[in-house]
Design an enzyme around this catalytic site. Structure first.
Site, PDB file in Angstrom:
ATOM      1  N   HIS A  37       0.946  -1.047   0.105  1.00 60.29           N
ATOM      2  CA  HIS A  37       0.051   0.074   0.171  1.00 60.29           C
ATOM      3  C   HIS A  37       0.804   1.253   0.032  1.00 60.29           C
ATOM      4  O   HIS A  37       0.681   2.082  -0.515  1.00 60.29           O
ATOM      5  CB  HIS A  37      -0.858   0.004   1.116  1.00 60.29           C
ATOM      6  CG  HIS A  37      -1.852  -1.044   1.226  1.00 60.29           C
ATOM      7  ND1 HIS A  37      -1.789  -2.104   2.193  1.00 60.29           N
ATOM      8  CD2 HIS A  37      -3.098  -1.183   0.616  1.00 60.29           C
ATOM      9  CE1 HIS A  37      -2.721  -2.855   1.997  1.00 60.29           C
ATOM     10  NE2 HIS A  37      -3.685  -2.423   1.132  1.00 60.29           N
ATOM     11  N   GLN A  61     -18.193  -6.893  -0.898  1.00 62.14           N
ATOM     12  CA  GLN A  61     -17.359  -7.911  -1.762  1.00 62.14           C
ATOM     13  C   GLN A  61     -16.729  -9.024  -1.032  1.00 62.14           C
ATOM     14  O   GLN A  61     -16.061  -9.663  -1.695  1.00 62.14           O
ATOM     15  CB  GLN A  61     -16.155  -6.934  -2.244  1.00 62.14           C
ATOM     16  CG  GLN A  61     -15.209  -6.486  -1.435  1.00 62.14           C
ATOM     17  CD  GLN A  61     -14.260  -5.613  -1.828  1.00 62.14           C
ATOM     18  OE1 GLN A  61     -14.202  -4.406  -2.068  1.00 62.14           O
ATOM     19  NE2 GLN A  61     -12.883  -5.966  -1.965  1.00 62.14           N
ATOM     20  N   SER A 192      -1.250  -8.862   2.995  1.00 58.39           N
ATOM     21  CA  SER A 192      -1.672  -8.875   4.019  1.00 58.39           C
ATOM     22  C   SER A 192      -1.711 -10.286   4.576  1.00 58.39           C
ATOM     23  O   SER A 192      -1.808 -10.759   5.884  1.00 58.39           O
ATOM     24  CB  SER A 192      -2.955  -8.261   4.369  1.00 58.39           C
ATOM     25  OG  SER A 192      -3.867  -8.361   3.596  1.00 58.39           O
TER      26      SER A 192
HETATM   27  O1  PAF Z   1      -8.201  -4.123  -2.999  1.00 59.43           O
HETATM   28  C1  PAF Z   1      -8.851  -3.858  -2.226  1.00 59.43           C
HETATM   29  O2  PAF Z   1      -8.221  -3.512  -1.047  1.00 59.43           O
HETATM   30  C2  PAF Z   1     -10.204  -3.567  -2.300  1.00 59.43           C
HETATM   31  O3  PAF Z   1     -10.543  -4.694  -3.253  1.00 59.43           O
HETATM   32  C3  PAF Z   1     -10.560  -2.004  -2.650  1.00 59.43           C
HETATM   33  C4  PAF Z   1     -10.212  -1.748  -4.137  1.00 59.43           C
HETATM   34  C5  PAF Z   1     -10.058  -1.226  -1.756  1.00 59.43           C
HETATM   35  C6  PAF Z   1     -12.263  -2.137  -2.728  1.00 59.43           C
HETATM   36  O4  PAF Z   1     -12.812  -2.396  -1.781  1.00 59.43           O
END
Ligand code: PAF
Length: 287
Positions: A37, A61, A192
Site C-alpha cells: 500500500h 465484496q 496482508s
Molecule cells: O483491493 C482492495 O483492497 C479492495 O478491493 C478495494 C479496491 C479497496 C475495494 O474495496
C-alpha cells in the site's frame, strides 16, 4: 493527516483543493496496511498535490459474512502508517455513509471477466468491489486513482469500468495509475495474508514467483505459450504443498486466454493455496 468520517467532509476538503487547480490522488484500501500500500501512496505523492486514502472493509465484496467478520482490522496502526507515508486525508466511512438509505446492494456488474479466475473462486466479489470503488470515486472525485498490479483482475475491471464511465461525464475523468507489485527479498509478492504463513510455509509460498520466473525463462528461450505454461506448472507439480488453483496466460487488454503463437506481452496469472492461505501473483511475459 486529517481523518474524516463523512461523505460531506471528504467531498468538501477535496473540492477546495480542486478549485485551486490542484490535483488529487486517491488510494482506496480495506486497511491492514503493508509496504505494498505504501508504494501506492509513494506513486500518488509523485503525481498529485493532495493524497486521499480510505479504509473501508466493504461487506458487499465478501462471499461469506464469516470472511467479512474475520477480515483484519487495525485502524490505529493503519492510520499511523498512512500518516507517516504522507497521506493528507484519511477517509474512514461507516457502512451507512457508503450505502445510505438502505441502498445496500450491488449496482455494478463485472460481466464475463468478473466470473472467471478470482471471480470463480469468489462469486459476486468483483460486483461488490466495482460497486464500492465507483461509489468512492463519486464521493472523492479524484484526478488519479492508484491500484496495485498484484490484483491484476481487479485492476483490469476497474480500468474497464472507468473506460465506460469517463466519456459519460458523470464525474470528471479519473486517470488510473498502476503501481508495480512489491516483493520481499525472496520474491514473494507482499500481501496482508503473508502474515498467516508459518516459517515452514513461507518457502512453499515462493512456488508462485518461482513458477512465474520459469515461465519467463521459457519465453526468453523462444518457447511459446504452452512451453511457458508447462514450465510454470512443473514447478507446482514438484511442490505439491502449494495447491494450484489456476494458472493461465491472458491477454492484458482483454483478460481472455491467449492462443499458442501469440506474440507480444501476455500476463501469466496464478492462484494457489499454501496451508489455509490463498495467494495470487502475476507477471508480464513477452512472447
Ligand atoms: O483491493 C482492495 O483492497 C479492495 O478491493 C478495494 C479496491 C479497496 C475495494 O474495496
Amino acid at each position: 493527516m486529517k481523518i474524516v468520517r463523512t461523505v460531506a467532509d471528504v467531498a468538501l476538503l477535496v473540492s477546495r483543493t480542486k478549485i485551486s487547480g490542484k490535483k488529487v490522488a486517491f488510494i482506496p484500501t480495506m486497511g491492514a496496511i503493508h509496504e505494498g500500500h505504501l508504494s501506492l501512496i509513494a506513486l500518488a505523492i509523485k503525481q498529485a498535490d493532495l493524497v486521499v486514502s480510505s479504509i473501508f472493509v466493504n461487506p458487499l465484496q465478501f462471499t461469506s459474512s464469516a470472511d467479512f467478520e474475520l477480515y483484519p482490522r487495525s485502524e490505529d496502526a493503519d492510520a499511523k502508517a498512512l500518516a507517516k507515508a504522507g497521506v493528507d486525508i484519511l477517509f474512514l466511512p461507516t457502512v451507512d455513509e457508503i450505502y445510505p438509505d438502505g441502498k445496500f446492494s450491488v449496482t455494478h456488474t463485472a460481466g464475463k471477466i468478473g466470473s472467471v479466475f478470482e471471480g470463480a473462486a469468489r462469486p459476486g466479489h468483483f460486483d461488490g468491489m466495482l460497486t464500492v470503488v465507483s461509489r468512492l470515486f463519486d464521493i472523492v472525485q479524484p484526478d488519479f486513482a492508484v491500484f496495485g498490479a498484484k490484483d491484476a483482475q481487479q485492476l483490469f475491471l476497474i480500468r474497464q469500468m472507468l473506460a465506460a464511465q469517463n466519456p459519460l461525464g458523470i464525474r470528471d475523468p479519473i486517470e488510473l495509475l498502476e503501481a508495480p507489485t512489491v516483493r520481499d527479498s525472496r520474491g514473494l509478492a507482499l500481501s496482508s495474508r503473508n502474515k498467516r504463513l508459518s516459517k515452514h510455509q513461507l518457502p512453499v509460498a515462493l512456488t508462485l514467483p518461482t513458477a512465474l520466473d520459469e515461465a519467463c525463462l521459457a519465453a526468453e528461450r523462444g518457447g511459446g505459450a504452452s512451453s511457458a505454461y508447462f514450465s510454470a506448472s512443473s514447478v507446482f507439480t514438484a511442490t505439491p504443498e502449494a495447491k494450484l488453483e489456476y494458472l493461465a496466460l491472458v491477454n492484458p487488454a482483454s483478460f481472455e486466454p491467449i492462443e499458442e503463437g501469440f506474440s507480444g506481452q501476455a500476463l501469466m496469472i496464478v492462484a494457489a493455496t499454501v496451508g489455509e492461505v490463498r495467494l495470487i501473483d502475476n507477471r508480464l511475459i513477452t512472447f
